[in-house]
Design a protein around this motif. Structure first.
Motif, PDB file in Angstrom:
ATOM      1  N   ASP A  64      28.755  47.945  49.768  1.00  0.00           N
ATOM      2  CA  ASP A  64      27.396  47.774  49.256  1.00  0.00           C
ATOM      3  C   ASP A  64      26.894  46.351  49.456  1.00  0.00           C
ATOM      4  OD1 ASP A  64      27.037  50.425  48.250  1.00  0.00           O
ATOM      5  OD2 ASP A  64      28.403  49.920  46.617  1.00  0.00           O
ATOM      6  N   ARG A  65      27.778  45.483  49.925  1.00  0.00           N
ATOM      7  CA  ARG A  65      27.374  44.089  50.161  1.00  0.00           C
ATOM      8  C   ARG A  65      27.897  43.648  51.518  1.00  0.00           C
ATOM      9  NH1 ARG A  65      31.722  40.219  48.135  1.00  0.00           N
ATOM     10  NH2 ARG A  65      33.512  41.558  47.618  1.00  0.00           N
ATOM     11  N   TYR A  66      27.265  42.652  52.074  1.00  0.00           N
ATOM     12  CA  TYR A  66      27.751  42.116  53.335  1.00  0.00           C
ATOM     13  C   TYR A  66      28.347  40.739  53.118  1.00  0.00           C
ATOM     14  CZ  TYR A  66      23.456  39.275  53.605  1.00  0.00           C
ATOM     15  OH  TYR A  66      22.458  38.383  53.348  1.00  0.00           O
ATOM     16  N   LEU A  67      29.248  40.355  54.014  1.00  0.00           N
ATOM     17  CA  LEU A  67      29.870  39.039  53.991  1.00  0.00           C
ATOM     18  C   LEU A  67      29.399  38.265  55.218  1.00  0.00           C
ATOM     19  CD1 LEU A  67      33.493  40.256  53.102  1.00  0.00           C
ATOM     20  CD2 LEU A  67      31.718  39.490  51.520  1.00  0.00           C
ATOM     21  N   GLU A  68      29.632  36.972  55.210  1.00  0.00           N
ATOM     22  CA  GLU A  68      29.197  36.151  56.344  1.00  0.00           C
ATOM     23  C   GLU A  68      30.179  36.313  57.501  1.00  0.00           C
ATOM     24  OE1 GLU A  68      26.370  34.618  56.862  1.00  0.00           O
ATOM     25  OE2 GLU A  68      25.713  35.397  54.921  1.00  0.00           O
ATOM     26  N   ILE A 122      36.168  45.433  48.088  1.00  0.00           N
ATOM     27  CA  ILE A 122      36.914  45.091  46.876  1.00  0.00           C
ATOM     28  C   ILE A 122      35.972  44.411  45.884  1.00  0.00           C
ATOM     29  CG2 ILE A 122      38.800  43.679  45.953  1.00  0.00           C
ATOM     30  CD1 ILE A 122      40.112  43.927  48.766  1.00  0.00           C
ATOM     31  N   PRO A 123      35.968  44.836  44.618  1.00  0.00           N
ATOM     32  CA  PRO A 123      35.095  44.193  43.624  1.00  0.00           C
ATOM     33  C   PRO A 123      35.330  42.684  43.555  1.00  0.00           C
ATOM     34  CG  PRO A 123      36.103  46.177  42.709  1.00  0.00           C
ATOM     35  CD  PRO A 123      36.758  45.935  44.035  1.00  0.00           C
ATOM     36  N   GLU A 124      34.253  41.929  43.408  1.00  0.00           N
ATOM     37  CA  GLU A 124      34.359  40.461  43.417  1.00  0.00           C
ATOM     38  C   GLU A 124      35.169  39.937  42.242  1.00  0.00           C
ATOM     39  OE1 GLU A 124      30.829  38.168  45.035  1.00  0.00           O
ATOM     40  OE2 GLU A 124      29.851  40.056  44.505  1.00  0.00           O
ATOM     41  N   LEU A 149      36.937  33.063  52.648  1.00  0.00           N
ATOM     42  CA  LEU A 149      36.211  33.593  51.493  1.00  0.00           C
ATOM     43  C   LEU A 149      36.902  33.314  50.161  1.00  0.00           C
ATOM     44  CD1 LEU A 149      35.246  37.072  53.015  1.00  0.00           C
ATOM     45  CD2 LEU A 149      33.823  35.018  52.875  1.00  0.00           C
ATOM     46  N   LYS A 150      38.048  32.598  50.195  1.00  0.00           N
ATOM     47  CA  LYS A 150      38.796  32.242  48.976  1.00  0.00           C
ATOM     48  C   LYS A 150      39.264  33.477  48.209  1.00  0.00           C
ATOM     49  CE  LYS A 150      37.430  28.012  49.879  1.00  0.00           C
ATOM     50  NZ  LYS A 150      38.289  27.185  50.743  1.00  0.00           N
ATOM     51  N   ILE A 151      39.781  34.461  48.937  1.00  0.00           N
ATOM     52  CA  ILE A 151      40.278  35.697  48.328  1.00  0.00           C
ATOM     53  C   ILE A 151      41.806  35.660  48.292  1.00  0.00           C
ATOM     54  CG2 ILE A 151      40.467  38.202  48.634  1.00  0.00           C
ATOM     55  CD1 ILE A 151      37.670  38.117  49.918  1.00  0.00           C
ATOM     56  N   PRO A 152      42.434  35.883  47.119  1.00  0.00           N
ATOM     57  CA  PRO A 152      43.897  35.851  47.026  1.00  0.00           C
ATOM     58  C   PRO A 152      44.534  36.886  47.965  1.00  0.00           C
ATOM     59  CG  PRO A 152      42.911  35.903  44.832  1.00  0.00           C
ATOM     60  CD  PRO A 152      41.800  36.154  45.808  1.00  0.00           C
TER      61      PRO A 152
END
Length: 435
Positions: A64-68, A122-124, A149-152
């Protein structure tokens, strides 16, 4: 389908439907193994030119969202290789780094197409650490994107494949962790450790072929090619390890059939593996739905001899409902075995004629195309898509100094036991999960 939902998940075996859930990987019904498939409310694809990179195809991604994202597949009509092979309508779907062609997948692999949709789904506020096992390209893609994106993120990879985990930017050590499996371990050993870790508290699995975001991301090769060409291709060539890319291509084809504006044909899948490790090719040519199990010793011996290490999954998504076997059967598909020598010659030919270096796996796919032409399996005027799954690595090294990820933990093959893995992970928990 409920009108408010962007998509539903439908079991390919029993047809049971589920609402969107980023962590759902399988059907709850008691039946044989099967894949879930995303069914989108918007059957007619609307390309969003204003969205970055691959997210222009967000209509057919379970997000539902886009990333860079900078990159996407780039499809162009071949002149030189096409002329060499005597083909009038050969299209290259290039996934990698080739600035002159506006190709900007910074990890040089179409595995980047998987990483962005999976992470975007994945939920933020998710507090857990994502676990991915890889033979190389997938791990590089996730490590690079998670770092950005600083995602673990926790990556598990065979120690012999560590050279594949690089980036043009330094990795963020606060969120990206690497676990290696030493000795003569292979991709399947990495998968075993990854599964154990993903079931521990604080971690969760990416899901592999069962994750619809992975498949629909990989399927963007066919989406981009079909949109660029203006019609569904007649033939599609790709090298496969887990088989997920072949399934993804087939599923994208089905979506275009429902769209209705790009023709009504099922493109023939031409999938290939690197000799001597060819479990899916052997099963398909023998007319079998089940793959003949190799002993540990036989499998590792075969895997050690292939140049395209990323194609060495011992447990591919072949037999299950919605898997490779069904996709090949429904498209009257073919499978090929390509030797290291054939792959190397194909790579050299591609670089000479098209002007960019390609990976061993892409060499396998090009080698299969050459075999098909020589065997008369494709017509001169057929529309053909060759998926170059990774390329531009030499070019990337010329343009950027590369940074490599070093392991935080190394397991010996004999340590791949649930209790031993859990014990070592617990000792390193603060390092391996979000601080």
């Amino acid at each position: 389908m409920k009108s408010k939902l962007k998509y539903i998940l439908r079991c390919t075996l029993c047809g049971k439907e589920y609402e969107p859930d980023p962590f759902r990987l399988c059907c709850d019904e008691k039946h044989e193994p099967s894949l879930l498939r995303a069914v989108y409310a918007n059957e007619k694809l609307e390309v969003k030119e204003n969205l970055p990179g691959l997210f222009r195809y967000i209509d057919w991604l379970p997000v539902d969202r886009y990333l860079e994202a900078d990159g996407k597949p780039i499809t162009y009509q071949s002149k030189n290789l096409a002329h060499h092979l005597g083909l009038d309508h050969l299209f290259i779907c290039f996934n990698g780094y080739w600035p002159e062609r506006d190709a900007h997948l910074s990890t040089c692999s179409f595995k980047e197409l998987e990483a962005f949709p999976i992470l975007g789904r994945i939920p933020e506020d998710n507090p857990k650490t994502l676990v991915v096992a890889s033979a190389g390209n997938t791990g590089r893609a996730f490590a690079t994107v998670c770092s950005k994106l600083k995602i673990p993120f926790c990556l598990v990879i065979p120690e012999q494949n560590l050279s594949a985990i690089w980036s043009k930017e330094p990795f963020d050590s606060s969120c990206v962790r690497l676990i290696a499996v030493g000795g003569n371990s292979d991709y399947s050993d990495a998968i075993r450790i990854g599964k154990i870790i993903s079931e521990l508290e604080g971690f969760f699995p990416e899901g592999g072929a069962k994750n619809v975001a992975r498949r629909d991301g990989m399927g963007l090769t066919v989406v981009d090619a079909t949109v660029t060409i203006g019609e569904i291709p007649d033939h599609y060539f790709q090298a496969v390890g887990s088989g997920t890319g072949g399934i993804s291509a087939y599923e994208a084809n089905l979506r275009f059939l429902a769209d209705g504006r790009f023709g009504n044909k099922k493109m023939k899948l031409h999938l290939c593996q690197n000799i001597p490790f060819t479990p899916m090719t052997d099963a398909w040519k023998a007319g079998k739905r089940e793959i003949t199990a190799l002993s540990e010793i036989e499998a590792k011996k075969s895997i050690s001899q292939v140049s395209a290490k990323v194609l060495t999954n011992r447990n591919p998504a072949y037999s299950l409902a919605g898997g490779v076997y069904e996709a090949l059967a429904d498209t009257d598909g073919e499978m090929y075995g390509v030797t290291n020598d054939e792959s190397e010659k194909a790579r050299a030919l591609f670089e000479e004629l098209e002007g960019i270096d390609v990976s061993p796996a892409a060499g396998v796919a090009t080698g299969a195309l050459i075999q098909a032409v020589e065997a008369g399996k494709i017509g001169k005027k057929d529309t053909i898509v060759l998926n170059i799954t990774s390329g531009g690595y030499k070019r990337m090294r010329q343009d950027y100094p590369l940074h490599y990820l070093k392991p935080d933990l190394v397991f010996k093959p004999e340590e791949i036991e649930p209790d031993l893995v859990a014990e070592r992970i617990d000792k390193q928990r603060e390092v391996l999960t979000r601080n």
